[in-house]
Design an enzyme around this catalytic site. Structure first.
Site, mmCIF file in Angstrom:
data_model
loop_
_atom_site.group_PDB
_atom_site.id
_atom_site.type_symbol
_atom_site.label_atom_id
_atom_site.label_comp_id
_atom_site.label_asym_id
_atom_site.label_seq_id
_atom_site.Cartn_x
_atom_site.Cartn_y
_atom_site.Cartn_z
ATOM 1 N N HIS A 248 -21.822 21.676 -17.727
ATOM 2 C CA HIS A 248 -21.188 21.294 -19.243
ATOM 3 C C HIS A 248 -20.422 19.949 -18.829
ATOM 4 O O HIS A 248 -20.457 19.199 -19.842
ATOM 5 C CB HIS A 248 -20.428 22.391 -19.757
ATOM 6 C CG HIS A 248 -19.564 22.081 -20.882
ATOM 7 N ND1 HIS A 248 -19.783 21.687 -21.881
ATOM 8 C CD2 HIS A 248 -18.228 21.819 -20.866
ATOM 9 C CE1 HIS A 248 -18.758 21.317 -22.814
ATOM 10 N NE2 HIS A 248 -17.765 21.387 -22.204
ATOM 11 N N HIS A 253 -19.241 15.970 -20.862
ATOM 12 C CA HIS A 253 -18.297 15.073 -20.939
ATOM 13 C C HIS A 253 -18.008 13.737 -20.175
ATOM 14 O O HIS A 253 -17.458 12.912 -20.508
ATOM 15 C CB HIS A 253 -16.657 15.956 -20.363
ATOM 16 C CG HIS A 253 -16.395 16.943 -21.152
ATOM 17 N ND1 HIS A 253 -15.708 16.772 -22.314
ATOM 18 C CD2 HIS A 253 -16.330 18.472 -21.270
ATOM 19 C CE1 HIS A 253 -15.538 17.957 -22.929
ATOM 20 N NE2 HIS A 253 -15.971 19.038 -22.139
ATOM 21 N N GLU A 293 -15.338 18.085 -28.120
ATOM 22 C CA GLU A 293 -16.215 19.178 -27.858
ATOM 23 C C GLU A 293 -17.551 19.102 -28.942
ATOM 24 O O GLU A 293 -18.713 19.335 -28.594
ATOM 25 C CB GLU A 293 -15.855 20.580 -27.862
ATOM 26 C CG GLU A 293 -14.804 20.766 -26.650
ATOM 27 C CD GLU A 293 -15.580 20.546 -25.308
ATOM 28 O OE1 GLU A 293 -16.544 20.813 -25.223
ATOM 29 O OE2 GLU A 293 -14.750 20.767 -24.258
ATOM 30 N N SER A 312 -24.568 18.769 -24.297
ATOM 31 C CA SER A 312 -24.917 19.732 -22.933
ATOM 32 C C SER A 312 -25.567 21.215 -23.494
ATOM 33 O O SER A 312 -25.876 21.894 -22.690
ATOM 34 C CB SER A 312 -23.710 19.945 -22.174
ATOM 35 O OG SER A 312 -22.866 20.861 -22.910
HETATM 36 FE FE LIG Z 1 -15.796 20.950 -22.561
#
Ligand SMILES: [Fe+2]
Length: 420
Positions: A248, A253, A293, A312
């Site tokens: 993730h 990110h 997010e 993701s």
């Molecule tokens: Fe995160």
């Protein structure tokens, strides 16, 4: 003194949190509570540093919604002394976990019944706990099955990204492929990713043992440091993980942290969190949730994803761009108080006009927060400076004058060239 609303189930987690904060429990006793709505009162006598006690109190307050804990006495410690990290090395004290999703403690975790998986997680978590500022990030020898889990998720991202990810993400993704950091066969190492980010935006990584408290996680962003997990989700559940894992972090990110506009936005959320009250931290982490997010943004006439949890996660990305959820314009004042889902897909997403627009709105909203001082990050010293005195402002003014001089000289030279 703690008051347990939901019985004694959370006590194990609380003791683990105390241990994480390097506290030693000297005495512990419990009794049925006489207060309505409270099942037990728990007296815990701990030996720990004052700074860590303050952090512990904050962490317990933050986690009270799930552990059912209220703090009865705190010796007036937290109100007077708003500790926050002033230098990047202070982040060595900001690695406190929210233990809600740990595979050892959460029966619904895909790795709960897998002893080998839990051992593996523990080994990698130890590396993060032992990490100190300035250390190179330890190399993890990922197993074949961990690399396969990565490949499966990576291939879904390759499928969806061209159509649904924002241009900033696609651009950085291509650079990561060109540098052979993003390849199908193996999980990138945090150290190589950290060097890549440093080159592009000055962001760096440090290993985290799990999901951190919001205060600790946001504080690190102020220093352009992203605390990243290094373990991999359970192999039986490649497309879902209840807590952040390195797949993730790396796929969601990292590409955007290599984009200057997004890096600046992330740092500003971090700077706003330093010395903020508990309720403001809650608001900032909600803004973080709906932007970093789960954020969507406009690109010409289309809506694209920039949120890491969307980029993701195959399933949630398709849900976000379908006609099922409600899309609202990003507005920090309302976004920051919007309740969110951490178990199912979001029913609401917020759409930013652009990162620049999101930053502008965010800055205006932050200026209404209660903190009675301003802070800025000095990248040369890796120190956060508190701008609360005339002398600190004088230094800033001198620096700004130098920058303005450079700007002016550059403009004059460009103009001179034009007329040559
Ligand atoms: Fe995160």
């Amino acid at each position: 003194m703690l008051r347990m609303k939901d019985g004694m189930g959370a006590l194990g987690r609380i003791l683990k949190t105390i241990e994480n904060y390097k506290g030693v429990v000297n005495h512990l006793e419990t009794r049925p509570s006489k207060t309505e709505g409270i099942l037990f009162d728990v007296l815990i006598n701990v030996n720990m540093s004052r700074a860590n006690l303050l952090l512990l109190i904050r962490a317990l307050r933050q986690s009270s919604s799930f552990v059912g804990v209220n703090l009865l006495t705190e010796n007036n410690l937290s109100a007077k002394d708003p500790w926050f990290p002033r230098h990047a090395s202070d982040l060595d004290s900001c690695n406190h976990l929210l233990t809600k999703y740990e595979p050892e403690l959460d029966m619904n975790h895909p790795g709960f019944a897998d002893k080998d998986y839990r051992e593996r997680r523990k080994t990698i978590a130890e590396i993060a706990f032992a990490y100190k500022y300035g250390d190179p990030i330890p190399y993890i020898e990922y197993t074949e099955s961990e690399n396969q889990t990565w490949s499966r998720v990576y291939n879904t991202v390759l499928d969806l990204m061209p159509k649904h990810a924002c241009i900033e993400y696609r651009r950085a993704f291509a650079l990561l492929q060109a540098d052979k950091i993003f390849v199908t066969e193996r999980i990138p190492q945090l150290e190589e990713m950290s060097s890549f980010l440093r080159k592009h935006t000055g962001f760096t990584l440090r290993p985290a043992a799990g999901l951190l408290t919001s205060r600790d996680f946001l504080a690190s962003l102020a220093f352009r440091i992203f605390q990243s997990t290094q373990y991999v989700r359970h192999g039986n559940s490649p497309y879902h993980t209840p807590e952040p894992d390195c797949i993730h972090e790396l796929l969601g990110h990292m590409p955007l942290l290599a984009d200057p506009g997004f890096a600046q936005f992330s740092q500003e959320i971090g700077l706003a969190s330093l010395g903020a009250s508990d309720s403001e931290i809650e608001k900032l982490s909600t803004v973080y949730w709906f932007t970093v997010e789960f954020g969507l943004c406009k690109e010409n006439t289309q809506v694209k994803a920039y949120g890491a949890a969307l980029l993701s996660s195959y399933g949630e990305l398709l849900h976000a761009i379908s006609d099922k959820p409600e899309l609202r314009p990003f507005d920090p004042a309302t976004t920051s108080v919007q309740p969110y889902q951490d178990q199912e897909y979001q029913p609401i997403y917020y759409v930013a006009e652009s990162f620049e627009d999101a930053k502008d709105k965010f800055r205006r909203w932050v200026s209404t927060m209660s903190r009675p001082f301003e802070v800025r990050f000095n990248p040369h010293t890796e120190r956060v400076e508190v701008l609360d005195s005339v002398s600190s402002l004088e230094t800033l003014v001198t620096q700004l004058n130098t920058e303005l001089l450079h700007l002016n000289n550059a403009l004059n030279k460009i103009k001179a060239k034009r007329f040559c």
